[in-house]
Scaffold this motif. Structure first.
Motif, PDB file in Angstrom:
ATOM      1  N   GLU A  69       0.816  -1.224   0.000  1.00 32.50           N
ATOM      2  CA  GLU A  69       0.000   0.000   0.000  1.00 32.50           C
ATOM      3  C   GLU A  69       0.848   1.272   0.000  1.00 32.50           C
ATOM      4  OE1 GLU A  69      -2.886  -0.331   3.222  1.00 32.50           O
ATOM      5  OE2 GLU A  69      -4.438  -0.594   1.691  1.00 32.50           O
ATOM      6  N   LYS A  70       2.120   1.157   0.367  1.00 32.14           N
ATOM      7  CA  LYS A  70       2.992   2.338   0.325  1.00 32.14           C
ATOM      8  C   LYS A  70       3.079   2.922  -1.079  1.00 32.14           C
ATOM      9  CE  LYS A  70       6.060   0.969   4.149  1.00 32.14           C
ATOM     10  NZ  LYS A  70       7.451   0.541   4.505  1.00 32.14           N
ATOM     11  N   LYS A  71       2.887   2.079  -2.097  1.00 27.11           N
ATOM     12  CA  LYS A  71       2.999   2.527  -3.484  1.00 27.11           C
ATOM     13  C   LYS A  71       1.661   2.950  -4.072  1.00 27.11           C
ATOM     14  CE  LYS A  71       6.993  -0.497  -4.258  1.00 27.11           C
ATOM     15  NZ  LYS A  71       7.564  -1.592  -5.088  1.00 27.11           N
ATOM     16  N   TRP A  72       0.586   2.793  -3.310  1.00 28.88           N
ATOM     17  CA  TRP A  72      -0.735   3.186  -3.808  1.00 28.88           C
ATOM     18  C   TRP A  72      -0.981   4.651  -3.476  1.00 28.88           C
ATOM     19  CZ3 TRP A  72      -4.451  -1.460  -2.360  1.00 28.88           C
ATOM     20  CH2 TRP A  72      -4.069  -2.584  -3.093  1.00 28.88           C
ATOM     21  N   THR A  73      -0.261   5.516  -4.106  1.00 31.62           N
ATOM     22  CA  THR A  73      -0.335   6.944  -3.789  1.00 31.62           C
ATOM     23  C   THR A  73      -1.024   7.757  -4.880  1.00 31.62           C
ATOM     24  OG1 THR A  73       1.871   7.272  -4.752  1.00 31.62           O
ATOM     25  CG2 THR A  73       1.750   6.831  -2.383  1.00 31.62           C
ATOM     26  N   GLN A  74      -1.296   7.140  -6.019  1.00 36.42           N
ATOM     27  CA  GLN A  74      -1.896   7.862  -7.134  1.00 36.42           C
ATOM     28  C   GLN A  74      -3.269   7.267  -7.471  1.00 36.42           C
ATOM     29  OE1 GLN A  74      -0.597  10.590  -8.531  1.00 36.42           O
ATOM     30  NE2 GLN A  74       1.178  10.452  -7.162  1.00 36.42           N
ATOM     31  N   PRO A  75      -4.224   8.114  -7.895  1.00 36.48           N
ATOM     32  CA  PRO A  75      -5.524   7.576  -8.324  1.00 36.48           C
ATOM     33  C   PRO A  75      -5.376   6.750  -9.593  1.00 36.48           C
ATOM     34  CG  PRO A  75      -5.405   9.940  -8.739  1.00 36.48           C
ATOM     35  CD  PRO A  75      -4.176   9.581  -7.961  1.00 36.48           C
ATOM     36  N   ILE A  76      -6.379   5.946  -9.892  1.00 39.94           N
ATOM     37  CA  ILE A  76      -6.326   5.088 -11.066  1.00 39.94           C
ATOM     38  C   ILE A  76      -6.344   5.938 -12.335  1.00 39.94           C
ATOM     39  CG2 ILE A  76      -7.417   3.168  -9.874  1.00 39.94           C
ATOM     40  CD1 ILE A  76      -9.994   3.855 -11.285  1.00 39.94           C
ATOM     41  N   HIS A  77      -5.932   5.334 -13.435  1.00 42.76           N
ATOM     42  CA  HIS A  77      -5.810   6.043 -14.711  1.00 42.76           C
ATOM     43  C   HIS A  77      -7.153   6.621 -15.148  1.00 42.76           C
ATOM     44  CE1 HIS A  77      -4.079   7.069 -18.545  1.00 42.76           C
ATOM     45  NE2 HIS A  77      -4.955   6.330 -19.192  1.00 42.76           N
ATOM     46  N   ASN A  78      -7.122   7.840 -15.689  1.00 45.55           N
ATOM     47  CA  ASN A  78      -8.325   8.541 -16.166  1.00 45.55           C
ATOM     48  C   ASN A  78      -9.349   8.757 -15.055  1.00 45.55           C
ATOM     49  OD1 ASN A  78      -7.536   8.908 -18.835  1.00 45.55           O
ATOM     50  ND2 ASN A  78      -8.376   6.947 -19.507  1.00 45.55           N
ATOM     51  N   TRP A  79      -8.858   9.032 -13.839  1.00 47.42           N
ATOM     52  CA  TRP A  79      -9.778   9.094 -12.714  1.00 47.42           C
ATOM     53  C   TRP A  79     -10.810  10.217 -12.841  1.00 47.42           C
ATOM     54  CZ3 TRP A  79     -12.529   6.806  -9.616  1.00 47.42           C
ATOM     55  CH2 TRP A  79     -13.167   7.464  -8.561  1.00 47.42           C
ATOM     56  N   GLY A  80     -10.408  11.384 -13.315  1.00 47.37           N
ATOM     57  CA  GLY A  80     -11.349  12.493 -13.453  1.00 47.37           C
ATOM     58  C   GLY A  80     -12.523  12.127 -14.326  1.00 47.37           C
ATOM     59  N   LEU A  81     -12.254  11.493 -15.463  1.00 47.79           N
ATOM     60  CA  LEU A  81     -13.309  11.073 -16.374  1.00 47.79           C
ATOM     61  C   LEU A  81     -14.176   9.989 -15.756  1.00 47.79           C
ATOM     62  CD1 LEU A  81     -14.629  11.087 -19.176  1.00 47.79           C
ATOM     63  CD2 LEU A  81     -12.848   9.507 -19.945  1.00 47.79           C
ATOM     64  N   ILE A  82     -13.538   9.015 -15.110  1.00 45.98           N
ATOM     65  CA  ILE A  82     -14.288   7.902 -14.508  1.00 45.98           C
ATOM     66  C   ILE A  82     -15.201   8.397 -13.395  1.00 45.98           C
ATOM     67  CG2 ILE A  82     -13.999   5.813 -13.108  1.00 45.98           C
ATOM     68  CD1 ILE A  82     -11.483   5.224 -14.760  1.00 45.98           C
ATOM     69  N   MET A  83     -14.711   9.322 -12.556  1.00 40.21           N
ATOM     70  CA  MET A  83     -15.533   9.839 -11.467  1.00 40.21           C
ATOM     71  C   MET A  83     -16.760  10.566 -11.999  1.00 40.21           C
ATOM     72  SD  MET A  83     -16.020   9.879  -8.306  1.00 40.21           S
ATOM     73  CE  MET A  83     -17.011  10.769  -7.118  1.00 40.21           C
ATOM     74  N   ASN A  84     -16.597  11.340 -13.068  1.00 40.01           N
ATOM     75  CA  ASN A  84     -17.749  12.020 -13.669  1.00 40.01           C
ATOM     76  C   ASN A  84     -18.772  11.009 -14.194  1.00 40.01           C
ATOM     77  OD1 ASN A  84     -17.572  15.186 -14.041  1.00 40.01           O
ATOM     78  ND2 ASN A  84     -15.486  14.400 -14.111  1.00 40.01           N
ATOM     79  N   GLN A  85     -18.289   9.914 -14.764  1.00 39.75           N
ATOM     80  CA  GLN A  85     -19.198   8.883 -15.258  1.00 39.75           C
ATOM     81  C   GLN A  85     -19.957   8.224 -14.110  1.00 39.75           C
ATOM     82  OE1 GLN A  85     -16.443   6.405 -17.400  1.00 39.75           O
ATOM     83  NE2 GLN A  85     -16.499   7.673 -19.249  1.00 39.75           N
TER      84      GLN A  85
END
Length: 465
Positions: A438-454
């Motif tokens: 989990e130390k490396k889980w520091t970034q949101p998943i790819h294309n997160w802005g678009l996915i969240m809007n969907q």
């Protein structure tokens, strides 16, 4: 605070080259253009930049000097011939500084310094000292611990009943988390750090993780998770004198900020929908009110179990698991062609086209491999849930590859352990592995802005920002 006449003495080309290398700012770049190249027409802003560089250079130099230059004289440095000499000196210095700190604590505890007349008839006084062996990152050392006559002195620098510094415990736990066995850690500490730690002492240190693992397992969770991937990983564990397979159940949730989070781990004898019922109930008890999409393997009864606890959740069965199960009924020489035909199903643009491709698959292979086609028919509704969503969401829910990848990393950390003596040992090891991952889980998943809007458009009544 600096004069322009100080520039030539404080800044040189090599300094600026180093600063250009270290920083992406244009501060040093300005100087390179207006000074080093011989341009005497300085602009005001360039002069400010240069003054800033000079000021920062002096500050950095002061901060890097832990010991004044006067102390590190040539005569003093001449006593060191090798790096081993320096390490030995630092070990002795560390012990000496600790003893001075303890003496200062005793002064504060008694209210007067050693040999001071203020201690006469004070009701408490020094009562000599006793030796204590300590283990730190500098190795083992014996220091003198002062004591008082009333026995009330509680040292802080080296607490009572503790001989190992926190740095040593962190080192042992870190090595254990990365998959080293207790005996390997014992050998590592002896050879590299010259510290004698028995296997029992190492086990005592690593057992301290159990409390942290329990607190982590019972922590409150977010009320809503967009996606939760669920899967299990099997380990060999000793139970009543026998080595049996036990499953560690794992759930990974996608939070509303796009980050992944391991929600917990649960140990059971075998993966079953009835055990998953307990897992989901535990998630709900810890604060999870809704899960928009769940991704699972095609375990019998799993979908119904999820709907019992989270009735609004959409459940997607892993397509990759389905392909593996179908291929079990196909002979080797036909697998390549059969797999290519199955690919047309889950690569279809919508559910209707996918149904047509399944019909084509049945016409071509149904007579030869009826059970391979039947498994698609039986799970069709749960296999095609991902067609309800845009392409960006489809890519992250049509398979449980995310949690399969997590399981692979856990295997990397636990590969040296053929079996575990107890359930607690499994939990401890998996917990430490998860903390490292989990130390490396520091970034949101790819294309997160678009996915969240969907997600907000599709589930507008179930997501609260």
């Amino acid at each position: 605070e600096m004069r322009e006449s100080d520039w030539s003495s404080d800044v040189c080309s090599s300094d600026l080259d180093y600063m250009v290398f270290q920083s992406s700012s244009l501060i040093a770049w300005h100087y390179k253009i207006f000074c080093v190249n011989g341009n005497t027409g300085f602009r005001n802003e360039s002069r400010i930049f240069i003054l800033y560089i000079c000021k920062m250079k002096k500050i950095m130099k002061e901060k890097n000097q832990v010991v004044p230059d006067e102390v590190l004289s040539k005569e003093f440095i001449s006593q060191f011939k090798t790096e081993a000499d320096v390490s030995k000196f630092l070990k002795q210095l560390h012990a000496q500084v600790l003893e001075k700190m303890l003496e200062g604590e005793m002064d504060a505890h008694l209210g007067y310094e050693k040999n001071s007349v203020a201690g006469n008839n004070s009701g408490n006084s020094r009562n000599g000292s006793y030796p204590k062996k300590i283990q730190t990152e500098h190795g083992e050392a014996v220091i003198s611990i002062p004591r008082d006559r009333n026995g009330q002195f509680e040292p802080i620098a080296v607490p009572k009943h503790e001989s190992r510094g926190l740095s040593i415990e962190k080192l042992v736990i870190s090595l254990y988390a990365k998959g080293m066995s207790v005996s390997d850690i014992e050998e590592e500490m002896r050879e590299i750090y010259e510290i004698e730690l028995s296997t029992s002492a190492i086990s005592i240190i690593t057992n301290k993780v159990n409390q942290a693992a329990q607190e982590w397992q019972n922590r409150p969770l977010d009320p809503v998770y967009l996606i939760v991937w669920m899967d299990g990983i099997v380990f060999k564990v000793r139970d009543n004198g026998k080595i049996i397979n036990k499953t560690v159940y794992l759930c990974v949730g996608l939070k509303q900020n796009g980050l992944k989070e391991v929600l917990g781990m649960w140990v059971g004898k075998s993966e079953s929908s009835s055990f998953w019922m307990g897992v989901l109930t535990d998630l709900k008890a810890r604060g999870v009110q809704d899960i928009l999409i769940t991704c699972t393997d095609n375990l019998n009864g799993f979908t119904d179990t999820i709907r019992t606890v989270f009735p609004q959740s959409s459940t997607q069965i892993c397509v990759v698991h389905q392909i593996r199960n179908s291929c079990k009924y196909v002979v080797y020489k036909d697998k390549k062609e059969f797999t290519a035909d199955m690919k047309n199903i889950y690569n279809a643009p919508n559910k209707e086209v996918a149904a047509t491709e399944l019909d084509n698959l049945e016409r071509k292979w149904g007579g030869k491999y009826p059970y391979a086609i039947l498994s698609w028919r039986n799970n069709w509704d749960d296999l095609t849930v991902f067609f309800q969503f845009p392409l960006e969401i489809r890519k992250i829910i049509y398979t449980t590859n995310l949690i399969e990848n997590l399981n692979g990393k856990i295997r990397k950390y636990t590969k040296s352990k053929l079996s575990f003596p107890s359930d607690d040992a499994v939990k401890k090891t998996v917990y430490l592995s998860l903390m490292e991952i989990e130390k490396k889980w520091t970034q949101p998943i790819h294309n997160w802005g678009l996915i969240m809007n969907q997600f907000m458009l599709i589930f507008e009544n179930r997501i609260q920002i």
